[in-house]
Design a protein around this motif. Structure first.
Motif, mmCIF file in Angstrom:
data_model
loop_
_atom_site.group_PDB
_atom_site.id
_atom_site.type_symbol
_atom_site.label_atom_id
_atom_site.label_comp_id
_atom_site.label_asym_id
_atom_site.label_seq_id
_atom_site.Cartn_x
_atom_site.Cartn_y
_atom_site.Cartn_z
ATOM 1 N N HIS A 1 -2.773 21.473 -15.535
ATOM 2 C CA HIS A 1 -2.582 22.905 -15.311
ATOM 3 C C HIS A 1 -1.596 23.568 -16.263
ATOM 4 N N GLY B 1 -0.668 11.218 -9.902
ATOM 5 C CA GLY B 1 -1.678 12.258 -9.683
ATOM 6 C C GLY B 1 -1.070 13.646 -9.874
ATOM 7 N N LEU B 2 0.149 13.804 -9.310
ATOM 8 C CA LEU B 2 0.811 15.103 -9.434
ATOM 9 C C LEU B 2 1.099 15.414 -10.903
ATOM 10 N N ARG C 1 0.326 18.428 -4.762
ATOM 11 C CA ARG C 1 -0.986 18.239 -5.382
ATOM 12 C C ARG C 1 -2.042 19.091 -4.682
ATOM 13 N N LYS D 1 -4.720 4.202 2.395
ATOM 14 C CA LYS D 1 -3.778 4.429 1.291
ATOM 15 C C LYS D 1 -4.065 3.417 0.201
ATOM 16 N N PRO D 2 -3.905 3.687 -1.071
ATOM 17 C CA PRO D 2 -3.610 5.033 -1.590
ATOM 18 C C PRO D 2 -4.843 5.929 -1.510
ATOM 19 N N THR E 1 4.813 14.930 -2.478
ATOM 20 C CA THR E 1 3.984 14.885 -3.685
ATOM 21 C C THR E 1 2.554 15.282 -3.365
ATOM 22 N N LEU F 1 5.946 10.554 -0.516
ATOM 23 C CA LEU F 1 4.477 10.594 -0.509
ATOM 24 C C LEU F 1 3.985 11.961 -0.070
ATOM 25 N N GLU G 1 -5.629 1.807 -8.564
ATOM 26 C CA GLU G 1 -6.881 1.555 -7.857
ATOM 27 C C GLU G 1 -7.204 0.055 -7.818
ATOM 28 N N ASN H 1 0.589 6.422 -6.789
ATOM 29 C CA ASN H 1 -0.676 7.134 -6.975
ATOM 30 C C ASN H 1 -0.470 8.646 -6.929
ATOM 31 N N GLU H 2 0.310 9.085 -5.928
ATOM 32 C CA GLU H 2 0.510 10.527 -5.778
ATOM 33 C C GLU H 2 1.368 11.095 -6.911
ATOM 34 N N LYS H 3 2.400 10.314 -7.288
ATOM 35 C CA LYS H 3 3.279 10.808 -8.369
ATOM 36 C C LYS H 3 2.495 10.952 -9.664
ATOM 37 N N LEU I 1 2.389 1.892 -3.348
ATOM 38 C CA LEU I 1 1.230 2.120 -4.222
ATOM 39 C C LEU I 1 0.726 3.546 -4.043
ATOM 40 N N ALA I 2 0.741 3.997 -2.801
ATOM 41 C CA ALA I 2 0.288 5.356 -2.504
ATOM 42 C C ALA I 2 1.229 6.367 -3.168
ATOM 43 N N ILE I 3 2.540 6.068 -3.163
ATOM 44 C CA ILE I 3 3.503 6.987 -3.789
ATOM 45 C C ILE I 3 3.271 7.052 -5.298
ATOM 46 N N ASN J 1 0.813 -1.223 0.000
ATOM 47 C CA ASN J 1 0.000 0.000 0.000
ATOM 48 C C ASN J 1 0.847 1.274 0.000
ATOM 49 N N ASN J 2 1.974 1.255 0.715
ATOM 50 C CA ASN J 2 2.801 2.456 0.787
ATOM 51 C C ASN J 2 3.406 2.854 -0.566
ATOM 52 N N TYR K 1 -2.135 22.596 -5.822
ATOM 53 C CA TYR K 1 -2.924 22.757 -7.049
ATOM 54 C C TYR K 1 -4.394 22.971 -6.732
ATOM 55 N N GLU L 1 -3.416 5.506 -12.759
ATOM 56 C CA GLU L 1 -4.282 5.678 -11.576
ATOM 57 C C GLU L 1 -5.288 4.521 -11.462
ATOM 58 N N ASP M 1 -1.909 16.446 -12.478
ATOM 59 C CA ASP M 1 -2.210 17.842 -12.121
ATOM 60 C C ASP M 1 -1.387 18.795 -12.982
ATOM 61 N N ILE M 2 -0.099 18.449 -13.126
ATOM 62 C CA ILE M 2 0.786 19.308 -13.926
ATOM 63 C C ILE M 2 0.285 19.372 -15.362
ATOM 64 N N GLU N 1 7.246 8.364 4.770
ATOM 65 C CA GLU N 1 7.526 8.306 3.331
ATOM 66 C C GLU N 1 7.558 9.742 2.805
#
Lengths: 587, 127
Positions: free
Chosen positions: A393, A385-386, B22, B103-104, B18, B15, A415, A381-383, A377-379, A374-375, B25, A411, A389-390, B12
């Motif tokens: 925008h 996602g970021l 976000r 998470k996530p 990032t 995490l 999920e 997801n965020e990367k 995976l969360a990174i 999960n950890n 934004y 993403e 976003d970029i 982390e």
């Protein structure tokens, strides 16, 4: 549990059994286990029955046999004693009677001279006196040495008769005293004579002869007051009856008895067996006479008595032994069943523990793996996602649409991964009972989600039917998941291809929720249906532990519920699980 | 209206940084901390509207940080991030947690929840 609920549950859990049902059920139960695999219990059962039966019956039979023979022995002793008594009495009485009469005759010839006695009136007076004083005398005769009856008094015309050639005359002239055997003589009724010899003054001799009525002896025998089966009579050495016998004929007939020589005044008692009837007999000689007293008891009555007793005894014995045996079989069956049940409980508990441990281990592993995944995976997801976003925008992002699509795909994959890890975590949680409010719809979909792939492979359609009015339930999430997982897993296994599983959740009463899992699988035969909740019962052969449904039932009962199954071969199976609603008493 | 200020706490670093970016934004000022001590320092130095924190961290644990913050700033709403799926079974849930996020985390869900809790708070404050 409320009364409404109780009734409802009773329908599925208890059926009233009579004692007889219980007994026959226990035998049937044993019968059910008459499988090769349960040979150990069958041997134990047989062994217990044999040993108990032997230790019970051997002393019993031994006692009965000993008792029987002792009884018989004492009975025999009793009979011997009776015969002995009779013979002793008879012997004494007869000896006395004969001796007494002999003595009085001797006294008469000593007291009176031949000449006196020759006078008819004197002889008649003497006979009269004898009759009055002693009885039994019939007549008196005076016989000279030539054998002529010189004087006679009595009811017959015997005067002048000559006895010289008769054997008794020789006997008395030689021995001085003679007692004859019984004969009919001239008078046609049984009598015997006592004769005594006396000397005349001139050196010659004469004989006084008295006839004695046999009735005198008969009366003595009659006076013994004999039982019906006992016969007492007098015979001579040749076995000719001197008095009438009950069983051996009348006077002067042959009795068929042969008296052995030399009885010497003793009483001999023995047993004989003829035509299946045993007889106790005894004899003795009557001193001073040719008579022998003979007594016998035809053991007819005793035999009958014994036969009756024996068959009665055998009946009682048989019934008793049958009852004991039934009891032994029942107890042994009960005990072996108890032992077997206890062994099985033990084995089941062991398996259950192993199973729980295994599940707990798997659970812990799954949880730590899921957590570790999960950890990162969360990174990801965020990367992603970021970056998205970029892209969003930045006005002039190169290949903006393509990038956006790619990032969305990342993403989505993340999920999907997180769905897997979350489901794993959901299953691995907590093995101890922890109650919480449960949304059956979510829980059921989680379970089905876990088995979804297999159902998809087999092209099984899973239909849900959730009644929103069903009360919420409060239970242990992990345990419930295991219950539904086991049942749905079985349902999927029962369906070959292209089937349908229908999951219905609806209120049963306001305190019970019914969860119905119905499949269109192969169904279960009525024979197997009876056993499916028993531990180690499996139709999957080596692929099943036979524990799934037994553990399922146990869990359902542990969380206060109840499980019911209906099935029809070829049509499918319908499991219904009744769960107590949150707040219901007894939950 | 001032921007919402959020502190993200997780060991982390990748995490939280990032996530912070976000959130920027989405008009939320996000700060990040990668240890319990750092988090406490930042909380004491800056006025945050919401703290989002993971339970499992080396050194000072999430639960300890939460207790300390709750003691010093009882009104500060705290969100729990967790790698343990939907529920927190088997783990001690520290008191004072507004919500937890498996998470996530979906960023839009997070923003919604932050806004939701702050809206409720201002409403309560007005009353």
């Amino acid at each position: 549990m409320s009364s409404g609920n109780a009734g409802h549950y009773n329908k599925f859990t208890t059926t009233k059994m009579s004692l007889f049902d219980k007994i026959t059920a226990s035998f049937r139960h044993l019968g059910k286990y008459n499988l090769a695999s349960s040979g150990r219990y069958e041997r134990l059962w047989r062994f217990t029955i044999i040993i108990t039966t032997l230790t019970t019956f051997v002393p019993l039979l031994f006692m009965i046999v000993v008792n029987y023979y002792q009884d018989q022995k004492s009975y025999n002793t009793d009979i011997h004693y009776r015969i002995n008594q009779i013979l002793d009495n008879t012997k004494r009485t007869l000896e006395f009677i004969i001796e007494e009469r002999q003595s009085v005759l001797t006294m008469i010839v000593r007291d009176k001279s031949y000449e006196e006695l020759r006078r008819g009136d004197c002889l008649a007076a003497t006979l009269r006196n004898l009759k009055n004083s002693f009885g039994g005398f019939v007549d008196l005769g005076l016989i000279d040495s030539e054998g002529n009856q010189t004087s006679y008094t009595g009811p017959y015309e015997l005067q002048g008769k000559n006895y010289r050639d008769q054997s008794w005359f020789h006997e008395v002239s030689l021995r001085g005293v003679y007692v004859s055997e019984v004969f009919m003589g001239y008078r046609k009724f049984p009598h015997f004579v006592i004769t005594v010899k006396a000397d005349k003054s001139d050196g010659d001799f004469y004989v006084l002869r008295a006839t004695i009525d046999m009735e005198l002896i008969n009366r003595q025998i009659f006076a013994l007051d004999l039982e019906e089966d006992t016969d007492v009579f007098i015979i001579n050495r040749e076995g000719i009856l001197q008095t009438a016998s009950k069983f051996r004929g009348s006077v002067l007939e042959h009795s068929g008895i042969k008296i052995p020589p030399r009885t010497m005044g003793k009483i001999y008692i023995s047993e004989s067996e003829s035509r299946g009837k045993s007889e106790t007999y005894g004899y003795t000689d009557i001193k001073g006479s040719p008579f022998y007293g003979y007594a016998c008891t035809k053991l007819e009555n005793p035999i009958k008595h014994w036969a009756v007793r024996r068959s009665e005894l055998l009946w009682i014995l048989g019934v008793t032994m049958a009852v004991i045996f039934i009891f032994i079989v029942y107890r042994s069956t009960y005990m072996v069943n108890r032992l077997r049940a206890s062994d099985e409980r033990h084995a089941k508990a062991l398996h259950n523990m192993e199973y729980t441990n295994k599940m707990a281990t798997i659970g812990r592993m799954a949880a730590s793996v899921a957590h570790e995944i999960n950890n990162p995976l969360a990174i990801i997801n965020e990367k992603a996602g970021l970056l998205k976003d970029i892209v969003t925008h930045t006005e002039e992002f190169p290949r903006k649409d393509k990038s956006y699509t790619l990032l969305t795909a990342i993403e989505n994959s993340v999920e999907r991964c997180s769905n897997v890890t979350h489901r794993l975590l959901g299953f691995s949680r907590r093995m101890d009972v922890h109650k919480e409010l449960i949304d059956l719809e979510i829980l059921m979909k989680e379970v089905v989600g876990f088995l979804g792939k297999e159902a998809e492979h087999k092209n099984i359609e899973i239909a849900y039917n959730f009644d929103k009015t069903a009360p919420a339930i409060e239970s242990d999430r992990g345990q419930l998941q295991q219950v539904f997982l086991n049942i749905i897993n079985n349902s999927i296994a029962a369906i070959k291809d292209n089937g349908r599983i229908e999951i219905t959740v609806q209120p049963e009463t306001n305190q019970t929720v019914a969860v119905c899992i119905k499949d269109s699988g192969s169904g279960i035969s009525p024979e197997n249906l009876k056993h499916i909740f028993e531990p180690f019962f499996s139709t999957k052969g080596q692929f099943g532990t036979g524990l799934g449904l037994s553990i399922t039932k146990e869990i359902v009962e542990k969380i206060g519920g109840n499980i019911q199954v209906e099935s029809e071969l070829g049509k499918g199976t319908n499991f219904t699980i009744f769960l107590p609603a949150a707040g219901a008493s007894g939950s | 209206m001032d921007k919402i200020r959020v502190l993200l706490v997780d060991d982390e670093g990748e995490l939280v940084t990032t996530m912070a970016e976000r959130l920027e934004y989405r008009d939320i000022v996000a700060d990040s901390a990668i240890s319990g001590v750092e988090a406490l320092n930042k909380v004491r130095a800056n006025p945050y509207d919401v703290i989002i924190i993971d339970l499992k961290m080396p050194g000072m644990s999430g639960a300890e940080v939460i207790r300390t913050i709750k003691k010093e700033y009882p009104d500060l709403p705290l969100f729990l991030m967790t790698g343990h799926g939907f529920s927190l079974d088997g783990e001690e849930i520290p008191p004072g947690i507004v919500d937890y996020l498996p998470k996530p985390i979906k960023i839009d869900v997070l923003v919604e929840k932050i806004q939701g809790v702050l809206k409720k708070r201002t409403k309560d404050h007005k009353i």
